[in-house]
Design an enzyme around this catalytic site. Structure first.
Site, mmCIF file in Angstrom:
data_model
loop_
_atom_site.group_PDB
_atom_site.id
_atom_site.type_symbol
_atom_site.label_atom_id
_atom_site.label_comp_id
_atom_site.label_asym_id
_atom_site.label_seq_id
_atom_site.Cartn_x
_atom_site.Cartn_y
_atom_site.Cartn_z
ATOM 1 N N PRO A 78 0.694 -1.012 -0.449
ATOM 2 C CA PRO A 78 -0.051 0.093 -0.377
ATOM 3 C C PRO A 78 1.134 1.075 -0.098
ATOM 4 O O PRO A 78 1.772 1.510 0.572
ATOM 5 C CB PRO A 78 -0.656 0.142 1.662
ATOM 6 C CG PRO A 78 -0.061 -1.071 2.297
ATOM 7 C CD PRO A 78 1.012 -2.160 1.173
ATOM 8 N N ALA A 80 0.516 5.644 -0.739
ATOM 9 C CA ALA A 80 -0.546 6.861 -0.976
ATOM 10 C C ALA A 80 -0.772 7.701 -2.061
ATOM 11 O O ALA A 80 0.617 7.686 -2.798
ATOM 12 C CB ALA A 80 -0.608 7.956 0.039
ATOM 13 N N SER A 107 -3.626 1.857 -0.438
ATOM 14 C CA SER A 107 -3.702 2.478 0.698
ATOM 15 C C SER A 107 -5.295 3.076 1.131
ATOM 16 O O SER A 107 -6.361 2.941 -0.037
ATOM 17 C CB SER A 107 -2.638 3.009 0.202
ATOM 18 O OG SER A 107 -2.578 4.657 1.652
ATOM 19 N N TYR A 133 -6.276 2.933 8.433
ATOM 20 C CA TYR A 133 -5.402 3.402 9.165
ATOM 21 C C TYR A 133 -6.834 3.932 9.800
ATOM 22 O O TYR A 133 -7.970 3.684 9.507
ATOM 23 C CB TYR A 133 -4.980 5.117 8.690
ATOM 24 C CG TYR A 133 -4.247 5.247 8.042
ATOM 25 C CD1 TYR A 133 -2.740 4.337 8.863
ATOM 26 C CD2 TYR A 133 -4.116 4.975 6.761
ATOM 27 C CE1 TYR A 133 -1.744 4.628 8.463
ATOM 28 C CE2 TYR A 133 -2.340 5.735 5.929
ATOM 29 C CZ TYR A 133 -1.522 5.147 6.592
ATOM 30 O OH TYR A 133 -0.117 4.988 6.841
ATOM 31 N N THR A 159 -2.512 -0.558 9.742
ATOM 32 C CA THR A 159 -0.699 -0.515 9.590
ATOM 33 C C THR A 159 -1.333 -0.007 11.067
ATOM 34 O O THR A 159 -1.895 0.991 11.842
ATOM 35 C CB THR A 159 -0.699 0.896 9.022
ATOM 36 O OG1 THR A 159 -0.992 0.504 7.533
ATOM 37 C CG2 THR A 159 -0.016 1.355 9.624
ATOM 38 N N ARG A 168 9.647 13.765 8.359
ATOM 39 C CA ARG A 168 10.132 13.041 7.223
ATOM 40 C C ARG A 168 10.558 15.152 6.422
ATOM 41 O O ARG A 168 9.336 15.527 6.147
ATOM 42 C CB ARG A 168 8.853 13.057 6.105
ATOM 43 C CG ARG A 168 8.190 11.134 6.458
ATOM 44 C CD ARG A 168 7.519 10.734 5.468
ATOM 45 N NE ARG A 168 6.506 9.553 6.715
ATOM 46 C CZ ARG A 168 5.930 9.638 6.884
ATOM 47 N NH1 ARG A 168 5.571 9.388 5.745
ATOM 48 N NH2 ARG A 168 4.903 7.716 7.524
ATOM 49 N N LYS A 234 0.357 -4.485 10.012
ATOM 50 C CA LYS A 234 1.220 -4.424 9.679
ATOM 51 C C LYS A 234 2.058 -3.028 10.430
ATOM 52 O O LYS A 234 1.314 -2.567 10.280
ATOM 53 C CB LYS A 234 0.812 -3.823 7.713
ATOM 54 C CG LYS A 234 1.946 -3.238 7.366
ATOM 55 C CD LYS A 234 1.434 -2.393 6.450
ATOM 56 C CE LYS A 234 2.776 -1.694 4.902
ATOM 57 N NZ LYS A 234 3.080 -0.450 5.754
ATOM 58 N N SER A 256 7.508 -5.097 8.828
ATOM 59 C CA SER A 256 8.073 -3.578 8.083
ATOM 60 C C SER A 256 8.109 -2.385 8.808
ATOM 61 O O SER A 256 7.659 -2.606 10.428
ATOM 62 C CB SER A 256 6.698 -3.136 7.317
ATOM 63 O OG SER A 256 6.384 -2.030 7.082
ATOM 64 N N HIS A 258 8.147 0.280 7.561
ATOM 65 C CA HIS A 258 6.825 1.567 6.835
ATOM 66 C C HIS A 258 8.177 2.178 5.972
ATOM 67 O O HIS A 258 7.772 3.806 5.373
ATOM 68 C CB HIS A 258 6.235 3.075 8.279
ATOM 69 C CG HIS A 258 4.889 3.616 7.663
ATOM 70 N ND1 HIS A 258 3.869 3.188 8.487
ATOM 71 C CD2 HIS A 258 5.055 4.192 6.102
ATOM 72 C CE1 HIS A 258 2.586 4.168 7.342
ATOM 73 N NE2 HIS A 258 3.802 4.312 7.019
ATOM 74 N N ARG A 261 10.033 5.381 6.922
ATOM 75 C CA ARG A 261 9.236 7.117 7.044
ATOM 76 C C ARG A 261 8.865 7.069 8.113
ATOM 77 O O ARG A 261 7.918 8.287 8.704
ATOM 78 C CB ARG A 261 7.953 6.170 6.400
ATOM 79 C CG ARG A 261 8.795 6.538 4.743
ATOM 80 C CD ARG A 261 7.732 6.124 3.331
ATOM 81 N NE ARG A 261 6.593 7.257 3.469
ATOM 82 C CZ ARG A 261 6.943 8.488 1.983
ATOM 83 N NH1 ARG A 261 7.795 8.890 2.147
ATOM 84 N NH2 ARG A 261 5.856 8.747 2.398
ATOM 85 N N ASP A 289 7.516 -6.086 3.404
ATOM 86 C CA ASP A 289 8.160 -5.171 3.203
ATOM 87 C C ASP A 289 9.326 -4.295 3.284
ATOM 88 O O ASP A 289 9.609 -4.540 3.758
ATOM 89 C CB ASP A 289 7.021 -3.717 2.546
ATOM 90 C CG ASP A 289 6.718 -3.136 3.965
ATOM 91 O OD1 ASP A 289 7.615 -3.078 4.597
ATOM 92 O OD2 ASP A 289 5.629 -3.231 3.979
ATOM 93 N N GLY A 290 9.618 -3.173 2.566
ATOM 94 C CA GLY A 290 11.685 -2.272 2.993
ATOM 95 C C GLY A 290 12.410 -3.081 1.942
ATOM 96 O O GLY A 290 13.197 -3.961 2.523
ATOM 97 N N ARG A 293 14.374 -4.822 -4.128
ATOM 98 C CA ARG A 293 14.384 -3.957 -5.608
ATOM 99 C C ARG A 293 15.542 -5.070 -7.133
ATOM 100 O O ARG A 293 14.885 -4.882 -8.010
ATOM 101 C CB ARG A 293 16.221 -3.286 -5.915
ATOM 102 C CG ARG A 293 15.352 -1.994 -4.289
ATOM 103 C CD ARG A 293 14.492 -1.302 -4.922
ATOM 104 N NE ARG A 293 14.120 0.648 -3.974
ATOM 105 C CZ ARG A 293 13.166 -0.590 -2.740
ATOM 106 N NH1 ARG A 293 12.220 -1.031 -2.910
ATOM 107 N NH2 ARG A 293 12.705 1.499 -2.717
#
Length: 359
Positions: A78, A80, A107, A133, A159, A168, A234, A256, A258, A261, A289-290, A293
């Site tokens: 997910p 945004a 999301s 959320y 989440t 951030r 999550k 996760s 996030h 973040r 996740d995270g 690649r």
């Protein structure tokens, strides 16, 4: 897009096409972005012990997550505000996910209606889950859960690592807010006012104003009372919380942080995964996740105990580059790289990927 041969190529193209504010929103992490970088770097420190003289002339990449078959152990995380990346937004991603035979997790902060996203995912409409959320207004949360259930989503992904938003700094410097014409479509009323323009970051203000920081383990029971959909949590980042998730009867977890973040200098997710997998011991399903690649990253995560990986930023880069076709190209890169990694490790099916492959 045939000249883009890996995920880094797609990110470079996306950086050229996106506004600075949009690129920074998608790519940035918390504070010094140490965890953001570590999520990727940790995979590079894990080495494979491959086997030879195995018959890998035919390979099966498919797997099951909570009984739902997917064509490869790569799902869409997910993320945004997809319409900042491309005008078709989440609709394009859903179409690509459906065509690839995998699951898209939508999301809460999407720019498209959940009903339209599920419809776009394909005839079976079985490959869309919803990331949730929990709002201070529990009736609004209840209504949202009921809406996504009615729309045909097959699971809820709660989440839990964002009682407040991490700092951030790139978003703060940019005074991030949604571009004109975009809104949060799965809230009522759907309006830009839900992401207010303030002197810092609009997304930070949104979290502070609307999300419930009192959310705790007791609320799992409340969510269960609202829907019978399978429930994943999550944001698990240690074995202790993984065991609590089992104790509270959820169907699965997502290891996760996030995407780096939230809390900077926390561990990478792939470093957390082994202790979580050992503690859970197959009682519930694990996603991660995270920092994923490469196809070899997927293989490493499966070997260390995950059922599948979730990819977030790579999907955004593909969406920016070419809408549905761009997302499809990114998914195909992961499929081809994972397929080759399996073959070169001597595995003809996902079930053959075990921790013995980790050096």
């Amino acid at each position: 897009m045939n000249d883009r041969i890996n995920i880094s190529d797609f990110e470079a193209l996306a950086k050229e096409k996106l506004s600075q504010m949009a690129y920074d929103y998608y790519s940035s992490g918390a504070n010094d972005e140490i965890t953001l970088k570590e999520n990727c770097e940790a995979y590079k420190r894990i080495f494979l012990k491959y086997r030879v003289l195995k018959d890998v002339s035919s390979r099966n990449l498919s797997t099951e997550v909570i009984g739902q078959n997917i064509s490869m152990p790569v799902m869409i995380a997910p993320t945004a505000f997809h319409k900042m990346a491309h005008q078709e937004g989440e609709i394009a991603v859903a179409k690509a996910a459906g065509a690839a035979g995998t699951i898209m997790i939508v999301s809460t902060l999407s720019n498209s209606d959940i009903e339209d996203i599920v419809k776009a995912s394909g005839e079976k409409n079985g490959n869309v889950w919803f990331q949730l959320y929990v709002y201070k207004d529990r009736e609004a949360t209840r209504d949202l859960i009921k809406r996504v259930d009615a729309a045909g989503c097959k699971a809820i992904v709660l989440t839990v690592d964002a009682p407040y938003l991490g700092t951030r700094e790139r978003d703060i410097r940019n005074k991030f807010t949604l571009p004109d014409g975009l809104s949060l479509k799965n809230l009522v009323p759907a309006s830009k006012e839900y992401l207010p323009e303030k002197n810092t970051s609009g997304i930070t203000s949104y979290f502070a104003d609307y999300l419930d920081p009192s959310l705790n383990w007791k609320d799992i029971e409340w969510i269960r009372s609202v829907t019978s959909l399978p429930l994943f949590i999550k944001g698990i980042a240690c074995k202790e919380d993984a065991l609590l998730a089992v104790e509270h009867g959820v169907d699965g977890i997502v290891v996760s942080n996030h995407g780096g973040r939230q809390l900077d200098t926390c561990r990478s997710t792939i470093d957390v995964l082994p202790e979580v997998a050992e503690a859970i011991n197959d009682k519930i399903e694990i996603l991660i996740d995270g920092g994923v690649r490469r196809g070899t990253d997927v293989l490493k995560a499966i070997a260390l105990g995950a059922k599948a990986v979730l990819i977030g930023r790579p999907v955004i880069w593909g969406l920016t580059a070419g809408g549905e076709n761009g997302v499809s190209a990114v998914l195909e890169i992961f499929r081809n790289e994972f397929d080759l990694a399996m073959a070169l490790c001597g595995c003809d099916s996902v079930k053959k990927i075990t921790k013995e492959l980790i050096a």
